[in-house]
Design a protein around this motif. Structure first.
Motif, PDB file in Angstrom:
ATOM      1  N   ARG A   1       0.837  -1.197   0.000  1.00 57.56           N
ATOM      2  CA  ARG A   1       0.000   0.000   0.000  1.00 57.56           C
ATOM      3  C   ARG A   1       0.876   1.253   0.000  1.00 57.56           C
ATOM      4  O   ARG A   1       1.005   1.921   1.021  1.00 57.56           O
ATOM      5  CB  ARG A   1      -0.920  -0.003   1.227  1.00 57.56           C
ATOM      6  CG  ARG A   1      -1.948  -1.120   1.288  1.00 57.56           C
ATOM      7  CD  ARG A   1      -3.104  -0.908   0.313  1.00 57.56           C
ATOM      8  NE  ARG A   1      -3.702   0.407   0.394  1.00 57.56           N
ATOM      9  CZ  ARG A   1      -4.748   0.733   1.150  1.00 57.56           C
ATOM     10  NH1 ARG A   1      -5.321  -0.185   1.895  1.00 57.56           N
ATOM     11  NH2 ARG A   1      -5.215   1.966   1.143  1.00 57.56           N
ATOM     12  N   PRO A   2       1.493   1.600  -1.142  1.00 61.34           N
ATOM     13  CA  PRO A   2       2.357   2.780  -1.175  1.00 61.34           C
ATOM     14  C   PRO A   2       1.661   4.051  -0.706  1.00 61.34           C
ATOM     15  O   PRO A   2       2.317   4.961  -0.200  1.00 61.34           O
ATOM     16  CB  PRO A   2       2.767   2.894  -2.642  1.00 61.34           C
ATOM     17  CG  PRO A   2       2.490   1.568  -3.249  1.00 61.34           C
ATOM     18  CD  PRO A   2       1.436   0.915  -2.423  1.00 61.34           C
ATOM     19  N   ASP A   3       0.339   4.096  -0.848  1.00 63.04           N
ATOM     20  CA  ASP A   3      -0.401   5.276  -0.410  1.00 63.04           C
ATOM     21  C   ASP A   3      -0.374   5.446   1.104  1.00 63.04           C
ATOM     22  O   ASP A   3      -0.648   6.539   1.616  1.00 63.04           O
ATOM     23  CB  ASP A   3      -1.851   5.217  -0.906  1.00 63.04           C
ATOM     24  CG  ASP A   3      -2.595   3.972  -0.449  1.00 63.04           C
ATOM     25  OD1 ASP A   3      -2.013   2.866  -0.502  1.00 63.04           O
ATOM     26  OD2 ASP A   3      -3.767   4.095  -0.033  1.00 63.04           O
ATOM     27  N   LEU A   4      -0.014   4.405   1.854  1.00 66.16           N
ATOM     28  CA  LEU A   4       0.028   4.466   3.312  1.00 66.16           C
ATOM     29  C   LEU A   4       1.441   4.610   3.876  1.00 66.16           C
ATOM     30  O   LEU A   4       1.614   4.767   5.085  1.00 66.16           O
ATOM     31  CB  LEU A   4      -0.620   3.212   3.915  1.00 66.16           C
ATOM     32  CG  LEU A   4      -2.078   2.964   3.549  1.00 66.16           C
ATOM     33  CD1 LEU A   4      -2.563   1.655   4.167  1.00 66.16           C
ATOM     34  CD2 LEU A   4      -2.958   4.124   3.984  1.00 66.16           C
ATOM     35  N   TRP A   5       2.459   4.553   3.010  1.00 66.04           N
ATOM     36  CA  TRP A   5       3.838   4.659   3.484  1.00 66.04           C
ATOM     37  C   TRP A   5       4.194   6.126   3.678  1.00 66.04           C
ATOM     38  O   TRP A   5       3.794   6.985   2.899  1.00 66.04           O
ATOM     39  CB  TRP A   5       4.811   4.026   2.511  1.00 66.04           C
ATOM     40  CG  TRP A   5       4.492   2.614   2.135  1.00 66.04           C
ATOM     41  CD1 TRP A   5       3.724   1.719   2.848  1.00 66.04           C
ATOM     42  CD2 TRP A   5       4.898   1.940   0.959  1.00 66.04           C
ATOM     43  NE1 TRP A   5       3.654   0.530   2.175  1.00 66.04           N
ATOM     44  CE2 TRP A   5       4.360   0.635   1.005  1.00 66.04           C
ATOM     45  CE3 TRP A   5       5.666   2.303  -0.129  1.00 66.04           C
ATOM     46  CZ2 TRP A   5       4.581  -0.297   0.008  1.00 66.04           C
ATOM     47  CZ3 TRP A   5       5.892   1.371  -1.137  1.00 66.04           C
ATOM     48  CH2 TRP A   5       5.353   0.085  -1.057  1.00 66.04           C
ATOM     49  N   GLU A   6       4.993   6.385   4.685  1.00 63.97           N
ATOM     50  CA  GLU A   6       5.415   7.761   4.963  1.00 63.97           C
ATOM     51  C   GLU A   6       6.805   8.022   4.392  1.00 63.97           C
ATOM     52  O   GLU A   6       7.597   7.103   4.182  1.00 63.97           O
ATOM     53  CB  GLU A   6       5.407   8.009   6.456  1.00 63.97           C
ATOM     54  CG  GLU A   6       4.013   7.927   7.058  1.00 63.97           C
ATOM     55  CD  GLU A   6       3.958   8.420   8.471  1.00 63.97           C
ATOM     56  OE1 GLU A   6       4.049   9.651   8.652  1.00 63.97           O
ATOM     57  OE2 GLU A   6       3.853   7.582   9.382  1.00 63.97           O
ATOM     58  N   THR A   7       7.090   9.292   4.161  1.00 61.33           N
ATOM     59  CA  THR A   7       8.414   9.699   3.685  1.00 61.33           C
ATOM     60  C   THR A   7       9.439   9.408   4.775  1.00 61.33           C
ATOM     61  O   THR A   7       9.210   9.696   5.945  1.00 61.33           O
ATOM     62  CB  THR A   7       8.417  11.206   3.343  1.00 61.33           C
ATOM     63  OG1 THR A   7       7.433  11.439   2.335  1.00 61.33           O
ATOM     64  CG2 THR A   7       9.783  11.652   2.849  1.00 61.33           C
ATOM     65  N   ALA A   8      10.533   8.795   4.375  1.00 67.61           N
ATOM     66  CA  ALA A   8      11.592   8.460   5.337  1.00 67.61           C
ATOM     67  C   ALA A   8      12.258   9.734   5.840  1.00 67.61           C
ATOM     68  O   ALA A   8      12.352  10.734   5.113  1.00 67.61           O
ATOM     69  CB  ALA A   8      12.630   7.558   4.678  1.00 67.61           C
ATOM     70  N   ILE A   9      12.731   9.697   7.073  1.00 68.54           N
ATOM     71  CA  ILE A   9      13.530  10.783   7.628  1.00 68.54           C
ATOM     72  C   ILE A   9      14.980  10.447   7.318  1.00 68.54           C
ATOM     73  O   ILE A   9      15.510   9.434   7.790  1.00 68.54           O
ATOM     74  CB  ILE A   9      13.331  10.896   9.153  1.00 68.54           C
ATOM     75  CG1 ILE A   9      11.866  11.203   9.461  1.00 68.54           C
ATOM     76  CG2 ILE A   9      14.275  11.935   9.741  1.00 68.54           C
ATOM     77  CD1 ILE A   9      11.521  11.090  10.946  1.00 68.54           C
ATOM     78  N   TYR A  10      15.613  11.255   6.474  1.00 65.55           N
ATOM     79  CA  TYR A  10      17.012  11.024   6.091  1.00 65.55           C
ATOM     80  C   TYR A  10      17.878  11.875   7.018  1.00 65.55           C
ATOM     81  O   TYR A  10      17.879  13.098   6.933  1.00 65.55           O
ATOM     82  CB  TYR A  10      17.239  11.370   4.620  1.00 65.55           C
ATOM     83  CG  TYR A  10      18.573  10.927   4.095  1.00 65.55           C
ATOM     84  CD1 TYR A  10      18.763   9.609   3.690  1.00 65.55           C
ATOM     85  CD2 TYR A  10      19.639  11.813   4.006  1.00 65.55           C
ATOM     86  CE1 TYR A  10      19.999   9.183   3.205  1.00 65.55           C
ATOM     87  CE2 TYR A  10      20.879  11.398   3.521  1.00 65.55           C
ATOM     88  CZ  TYR A  10      21.036  10.082   3.124  1.00 65.55           C
ATOM     89  OH  TYR A  10      22.254   9.663   2.653  1.00 65.55           O
ATOM     90  N   MET A  11      18.585  11.219   7.936  1.00 63.56           N
ATOM     91  CA  MET A  11      19.396  11.936   8.941  1.00 63.56           C
ATOM     92  C   MET A  11      20.856  11.948   8.565  1.00 63.56           C
ATOM     93  O   MET A  11      21.480  10.901   8.456  1.00 63.56           O
ATOM     94  CB  MET A  11      19.222  11.258  10.317  1.00 63.56           C
ATOM     95  CG  MET A  11      17.840  11.421  10.900  1.00 63.56           C
ATOM     96  SD  MET A  11      17.678  10.623  12.525  1.00 63.56           S
ATOM     97  CE  MET A  11      18.930  11.472  13.451  1.00 63.56           C
ATOM     98  N   HIS A  12      21.391  13.141   8.379  1.00 64.30           N
ATOM     99  CA  HIS A  12      22.823  13.318   8.074  1.00 64.30           C
ATOM    100  C   HIS A  12      23.651  13.268   9.329  1.00 64.30           C
ATOM    101  O   HIS A  12      23.289  13.707  10.364  1.00 64.30           O
ATOM    102  CB  HIS A  12      23.072  14.639   7.374  1.00 64.30           C
ATOM    103  CG  HIS A  12      22.418  14.734   6.045  1.00 64.30           C
ATOM    104  ND1 HIS A  12      22.924  14.152   4.917  1.00 64.30           N
ATOM    105  CD2 HIS A  12      21.252  15.309   5.669  1.00 64.30           C
ATOM    106  CE1 HIS A  12      22.121  14.400   3.895  1.00 64.30           C
ATOM    107  NE2 HIS A  12      21.098  15.083   4.332  1.00 64.30           N
TER     108      HIS A  12
END
Length: 188
Positions: free
Chosen positions: A177-188
């Motif tokens: 369900r790509p519509d339910l996935w959230e944007t990842a937090i990319y931590m530098h």
């Protein structure tokens, strides 16, 4: 729940409830780390697991989901192309690229990314890890700095329970369900 992709080492996160909100004890833990080699995925749980009987550490194995498995789904920002990755507690793995829910992307029917996987499972617990090469992620159209990401797990086989970081949904368990996935937090 947003998953973290860290460039600074492991950032362990936990899922302590299954698909329908029931508590899971002990919790399932996972981490994603961006490295020079690619994406390092780790998962662990402090209890025994039922692993695919034909799965071997570091080897590609279909149908890992029929047993206990750590999983993740990573997609383009629009969710129009995504990779599913399954990792057995013993280090066997499986992956596929999709162009729509459960529709294998054209040209990826027999695709196997460059993966290095390990795992160790005992009666007390398990821990597994896999690194998916940067070249394989690029080939699949995935950019770690701008992606949607859902960490998932299938546990307690053969009476399976399903865990996911995806947004809550009142349906039968369905990780595609790509519509339910959230944007990842990319931590530098």
């Amino acid at each position: 729940m947003q998953s973290i992709i860290s460039t600074q080492g492991e950032q362990w996160q936990a899922l302590a409830a299954e698909w329908y909100g029931q508590p899971v004890e002990p919790p399932y833990e996972y981490s994603f780390t961006a490295t020079a080699e690619g994406l390092l995925f780790k998962a662990r749980r402090r209890t025994a697991a039922l692993v695919h009987p034909q799965g071997q550490c570091g080897q590609f194995q279909a149908e890992l989901w029929r047993y206990d498995a750590a999983e993740f789904f990573i997609s383009t920002p629009a969710g129009d192309r995504y990779m599913e990755f399954n990792l057995s507690p013993n280090g066997a793995w499986w992956a596929c690229v999709f162009q729509a829910p459960r529709v294998v992307a054209q040209g990826y029917e027999a695709w196997q990314p460059a993966v290095q996987a390990t795992g160790h499972a005992t009666a007390e617990g398990w821990e597994c890890s896999a690194i998916i090469s940067a070249a394989s992620l690029q080939e699949a159209g995935i950019c770690l700095q701008d992606c949607k990401l859902a960490a998932c797990a299938i546990l307690n086989s053969p009476q399976q329970i399903f865990l996911t970081t995806a947004l809550p949904c009142n349906t039968q368990p369905d990780f595609h369900r790509p519509d339910l996935w959230e944007t990842a937090i990319y931590m530098h």
